[in-house]
Design an enzyme around this catalytic site. Structure first.
Site, PDB file in Angstrom:
ATOM      1  N   ASP A 142      49.273  48.395  38.186  1.00  0.00           N
ATOM      2  CA  ASP A 142      50.431  49.342  38.108  1.00  0.00           C
ATOM      3  C   ASP A 142      50.876  49.127  39.609  1.00  0.00           C
ATOM      4  OD1 ASP A 142      48.449  50.495  39.869  1.00  0.00           O
ATOM      5  OD2 ASP A 142      48.136  52.048  38.642  1.00  0.00           O
TER       6      ASP A 142
ATOM      7  N   GLU B  83      44.248  46.322  31.798  1.00  0.00           N
ATOM      8  CA  GLU B  83      44.421  47.610  32.206  1.00  0.00           C
ATOM      9  C   GLU B  83      45.555  48.501  31.776  1.00  0.00           C
ATOM     10  OE1 GLU B  83      44.520  49.688  36.330  1.00  0.00           O
ATOM     11  OE2 GLU B  83      42.254  49.487  36.515  1.00  0.00           O
TER      12      GLU B  83
ATOM     13  N   GLU C 264      53.310  54.231  41.042  1.00  0.00           N
ATOM     14  CA  GLU C 264      52.372  53.342  40.087  1.00  0.00           C
ATOM     15  C   GLU C 264      52.845  53.936  38.635  1.00  0.00           C
ATOM     16  OE1 GLU C 264      51.350  54.712  42.892  1.00  0.00           O
ATOM     17  OE2 GLU C 264      50.365  53.204  44.153  1.00  0.00           O
TER      18      GLU C 264
ATOM     19  N   HIS D 234      44.666  56.173  50.099  1.00  0.00           N
ATOM     20  CA  HIS D 234      46.090  55.404  50.599  1.00  0.00           C
ATOM     21  C   HIS D 234      47.146  55.724  49.758  1.00  0.00           C
ATOM     22  CE1 HIS D 234      46.211  53.024  46.829  1.00  0.00           C
ATOM     23  NE2 HIS D 234      44.950  53.004  46.898  1.00  0.00           N
TER      24      HIS D 234
ATOM     25  N   ARG E  83      50.457  56.932  48.207  1.00  0.00           N
ATOM     26  CA  ARG E  83      51.872  57.426  48.803  1.00  0.00           C
ATOM     27  C   ARG E  83      52.123  58.678  48.778  1.00  0.00           C
ATOM     28  NH1 ARG E  83      52.992  52.014  48.984  1.00  0.00           N
ATOM     29  NH2 ARG E  83      54.477  51.107  50.145  1.00  0.00           N
TER      30      ARG E  83
ATOM     31  N   HIS F 239      42.602  52.013  55.099  1.00  0.00           N
ATOM     32  CA  HIS F 239      43.688  51.346  54.717  1.00  0.00           C
ATOM     33  C   HIS F 239      44.480  50.921  55.954  1.00  0.00           C
ATOM     34  CE1 HIS F 239      46.866  50.097  51.982  1.00  0.00           C
ATOM     35  NE2 HIS F 239      46.037  49.964  50.850  1.00  0.00           N
TER      36      HIS F 239
HETATM   37  C1  UD1 Z   1      49.669  48.968  47.384  1.00  0.00           C
HETATM   38  C2  UD1 Z   1      50.060  49.661  45.887  1.00  0.00           C
HETATM   39  C3  UD1 Z   1      49.215  50.545  45.283  1.00  0.00           C
HETATM   40  C4  UD1 Z   1      47.870  50.109  45.294  1.00  0.00           C
HETATM   41  C5  UD1 Z   1      47.351  49.683  46.612  1.00  0.00           C
HETATM   42  C6  UD1 Z   1      45.896  49.401  46.763  1.00  0.00           C
HETATM   43  C7  UD1 Z   1      52.382  49.348  45.472  1.00  0.00           C
HETATM   44  C8  UD1 Z   1      53.855  49.862  45.742  1.00  0.00           C
HETATM   45  N1  UD1 Z   1      51.516  50.036  46.120  1.00  0.00           N
HETATM   46  O1  UD1 Z   1      49.828  50.091  48.396  1.00  0.00           O
HETATM   47  O2  UD1 Z   1      49.824  50.694  43.935  1.00  0.00           O
HETATM   48  O3  UD1 Z   1      46.871  51.356  44.853  1.00  0.00           O
HETATM   49  O4  UD1 Z   1      48.146  48.823  47.187  1.00  0.00           O
HETATM   50  O5  UD1 Z   1      45.389  49.226  48.310  1.00  0.00           O
HETATM   51  O6  UD1 Z   1      52.346  48.262  44.803  1.00  0.00           O
HETATM   52  N2  UD1 Z   1      49.100  46.380  54.944  1.00  0.00           N
HETATM   53  C9  UD1 Z   1      48.553  45.329  55.897  1.00  0.00           C
HETATM   54  N3  UD1 Z   1      47.661  44.330  55.300  1.00  0.00           N
HETATM   55  C10 UD1 Z   1      47.261  44.259  54.017  1.00  0.00           C
HETATM   56  C11 UD1 Z   1      47.533  45.306  53.056  1.00  0.00           C
HETATM   57  C12 UD1 Z   1      48.683  46.371  53.726  1.00  0.00           C
HETATM   58  O7  UD1 Z   1      48.996  45.293  56.905  1.00  0.00           O
HETATM   59  O8  UD1 Z   1      46.425  43.480  53.780  1.00  0.00           O
HETATM   60  C13 UD1 Z   1      50.165  47.240  55.237  1.00  0.00           C
HETATM   61  C14 UD1 Z   1      51.612  46.696  55.855  1.00  0.00           C
HETATM   62  O9  UD1 Z   1      52.137  47.186  57.039  1.00  0.00           O
HETATM   63  C15 UD1 Z   1      52.245  46.921  54.280  1.00  0.00           C
HETATM   64  C16 UD1 Z   1      51.561  48.176  54.067  1.00  0.00           C
HETATM   65  O10 UD1 Z   1      50.352  48.102  54.548  1.00  0.00           O
HETATM   66  O11 UD1 Z   1      53.559  46.746  54.379  1.00  0.00           O
HETATM   67  C17 UD1 Z   1      51.945  48.765  52.705  1.00  0.00           C
HETATM   68  O12 UD1 Z   1      51.549  47.663  51.878  1.00  0.00           O
HETATM   69  P1  UD1 Z   1      51.884  47.938  50.347  1.00  0.00           P
HETATM   70  O13 UD1 Z   1      51.243  46.999  49.576  1.00  0.00           O
HETATM   71  O14 UD1 Z   1      53.349  48.079  50.091  1.00  0.00           O
HETATM   72  O15 UD1 Z   1      51.464  49.304  49.765  1.00  0.00           O
HETATM   73  P2  UD1 Z   1      50.017  49.994  49.743  1.00  0.00           P
HETATM   74  O16 UD1 Z   1      49.924  51.316  50.193  1.00  0.00           O
HETATM   75  O17 UD1 Z   1      48.711  48.936  50.191  1.00  0.00           O
HETATM   76  N1  UDP Z   2      37.379  48.178  48.356  1.00  0.00           N
HETATM   77  C1  UDP Z   2      36.984  47.306  48.996  1.00  0.00           C
HETATM   78  N2  UDP Z   2      36.960  47.491  50.480  1.00  0.00           N
HETATM   79  C2  UDP Z   2      37.333  48.545  51.091  1.00  0.00           C
HETATM   80  C3  UDP Z   2      37.793  49.586  50.207  1.00  0.00           C
HETATM   81  C4  UDP Z   2      37.750  49.491  48.912  1.00  0.00           C
HETATM   82  O1  UDP Z   2      36.938  46.133  48.670  1.00  0.00           O
HETATM   83  O2  UDP Z   2      36.980  48.769  52.285  1.00  0.00           O
HETATM   84  C5  UDP Z   2      37.750  47.956  46.994  1.00  0.00           C
HETATM   85  C6  UDP Z   2      36.761  48.947  46.019  1.00  0.00           C
HETATM   86  O3  UDP Z   2      35.504  48.564  45.710  1.00  0.00           O
HETATM   87  C7  UDP Z   2      37.685  48.813  44.728  1.00  0.00           C
HETATM   88  C8  UDP Z   2      39.068  48.611  45.339  1.00  0.00           C
HETATM   89  O4  UDP Z   2      38.771  47.945  46.694  1.00  0.00           O
HETATM   90  O5  UDP Z   2      37.310  47.937  43.892  1.00  0.00           O
HETATM   91  C9  UDP Z   2      40.096  49.629  45.165  1.00  0.00           C
HETATM   92  O6  UDP Z   2      41.190  49.408  46.088  1.00  0.00           O
HETATM   93  P1  UDP Z   2      42.297  50.348  46.522  1.00  0.00           P
HETATM   94  O7  UDP Z   2      41.710  51.753  46.773  1.00  0.00           O
HETATM   95  O8  UDP Z   2      43.105  49.428  47.747  1.00  0.00           O
HETATM   96  O9  UDP Z   2      43.266  50.457  45.398  1.00  0.00           O
HETATM   97  P2  UDP Z   2      43.526  51.404  44.203  1.00  0.00           P
HETATM   98  O10 UDP Z   2      42.255  51.109  43.129  1.00  0.00           O
HETATM   99  O11 UDP Z   2      43.663  52.781  44.203  1.00  0.00           O
HETATM  100  O12 UDP Z   2      44.603  50.734  43.511  1.00  0.00           O
END
Ligand code: UD1
Ligand code: UDP
Length: 379
Positions: A95, A117, A131, A210, A212, A243
């Site tokens: 999602d 999923e 999501e 994490h 939003r 995160h």
């Molecule tokens: C995203 C997804 C969320 C998912 C989550 C898993 C969207 C809108 N959100 O949220 O559904 O549950 O990932 O973790 O699709 N960043 C880094 N390095 C990384 C990852 C993120 O620096 O490897 C920082 C960056 O500043 C980036 C920000 O996090 O712009 C937000 O990343 P983004 O993928 O937009 O949103 P998440 O909160 O990670």
């Molecule tokens: N996870 C990981 N390292 C971490 C925290 C989580 O590998 O430091 C894994 C966790 O085992 C799970 C997935 O990341 O499989 C969950 O990702 P996240 O919480 O970012 O996203 P969501 O599942 O909420 O979309």
């Protein structure tokens, strides 16, 4: 048959890694992998652990990215990949923005969409945000819906999707977990070294967050709860891989730095995280994937959300919604620490999300279905 597997974030990568492996092991499939790199470091950790080398890397992450910018970029850049690769179908998972935007690009180019999923719902437009809408809109664009549970299938049926295109297969996160957990246990000495700063004789509270919709006051409340718990329980080890989203980093570092039993650490690679999960006593999280994994390892999960689409674990009594109310979180963590019976009730290990064979089931169903399609189009 050419399939293009598309993903961009950590959880999609973990949940699609078993699918990539499964399709690659079947001679009937020509498998291509495209990563949008909506995440960068957190995606690369998964690619490395599962030894996946993408054929296309769109390298889209920018710091503090907006939803609208990312969505537009994914549609535009995925379209180019679709025109180049001309796959029979694309596979997306879950999602995220990548999921929805890749499915939209496939629709624009009349390429079939496989959604892994499928059917998770809260029916609340802004929870989880974005999501809930991403998955509802992805469902509308999908041709093959792979639902993790019967409940997810029922949601899709209620929305008038055709029963013949919906398959209940469990969640591939359990495939990934089972592919990993034995390896992690065999590397115990290595992880003990890596986490030398932890006293493993003490009980561990493992935390992630994490979402939003929790940004701002919600995160402040959760962090205040963790601070209170840490001070009241000096013999509890609290481990929090934080995160990389700046909206998470700021409140967590501001409120939780400097407490001797709170370990704020960078996002961990999947092996290390599974090791921590396996060693933990209680899990406090708003993560979808962690909610699904923890019951498999018999860990009680407190979910820092007001609503969840993973209601099966709540109904089974192994997960509890605690929202972002400081007092509720403190009370329930303390109860799990003090009340053995309550702890036992929440850790009896019923896992409603699958048996580790989801990716095999998906590959078999698609193999059959795509060969029927291609023989029909030849005739
Ligand atoms: C995203 C997804 C969320 C998912 C989550 C898993 C969207 C809108 N959100 O949220 O559904 O549950 O990932 O973790 O699709 N960043 C880094 N390095 C990384 C990852 C993120 O620096 O490897 C920082 C960056 O500043 C980036 C920000 O996090 O712009 C937000 O990343 P983004 O993928 O937009 O949103 P998440 O909160 O990670
Ligand atoms: N996870 C990981 N390292 C971490 C925290 C989580 O590998 O430091 C894994 C966790 O085992 C799970 C997935 O990341 O499989 C969950 O990702 P996240 O919480 O970012 O996203 P969501 O599942 O909420 O979309």
């Amino acid at each position: 048959m050419k399939i293009l597997i598309c993903f961009g974030t950590r959880p999609e990568a973990i949940k699609l890694a078993p699918i990539v492996k499964q399709f690659q092991s079947r001679p009937g499939f020509d498998v291509r992998v495209c990563v949008t790199s909506q995440h960068r470091e957190m995606l690369d950790q998964v690619l490395e652990i599962f030894e996946i080398s993408p054929n296309h890397d769109l390298n889209l992450m920018t710091p503090g990215q907006t939803l609208e910018h990312l969505t537009g970029k994914v549609v535009e850049r995925m379209s180019k990949v679709l025109l180049q690769e001309k796959p029979d179908c694309i596979v997306v998972q879950g999602d995220t923005t990548t999921t929805f935007a890749a499915a939209l690009a496939a629709f624009y180019h009349k390429v079939g969409v496989v959604h892994v999923e499928a059917g998770l719902r809260t029916y609340q437009k802004f929870a989880p945000f974005p999501e809930e809408m991403n998955r509802q809109m992805t469902s509308r664009l999908t041709d093959w819906h792979f639902a993790p549970t019967v409940r997810a299938r029922e949601a899709l049926l209620k929305e008038n999707f055709s029963a013949e295109n919906i398959f209940v297969v469990g969640n591939t996160v359990i495939d990934a977990l089972l592919m990993t957990v034995d390896k992690v246990r065999s590397l115990d000495d290595e992880f003990r070294q890596r986490f030398m700063f932890l006293d493993l004789h003490k009980r561990m509270l493992l935390i992630t967050g994490h979402r939003r919709e929790n940004f701002g006051q919600g995160f402040v409340n959760v962090c205040n709860a963790i601070r209170t718990i840490a001070k009241a329980n000096p013999s509890l080890e609290i481990v929090y891989p934080v995160h990389l989203n700046p909206n998470v980093q700021k409140p967590v570092n501001a409120i939780l730095s400097g407490l001797s039993n709170v370990h704020l650490i960078p996002p961990q690679d999947y092996l290390a995280f599974v090791w921590l999960l396996d060693r933990s006593h209680i899990v406090l999280t708003d993560s979808g994937g962690v909610q699904e994994e923890a019951p498999s390892l018999r860990k009680p999960v407190l979910v820092t959300r007001d609503t969840t689409e993973r209601t099966e674990a709540v109904d089974a009594g192994v997960a509890r919604l605690v929202g972002t109310d400081t007092d509720v979180i403190v009370h329930l963590v303390q109860r799990l620490l003090d009340d053995n019976l309550f702890y036992k009730e929440m850790s009896h290990g019923q896992n409603p999300y699958g048996d580790g064979t989801s990716s095999e089931k998906i590959a078999e169903i698609l193999e059959r279905s795509l060969s029927v399609h291609s023989s029909n189009s030849r005739n």
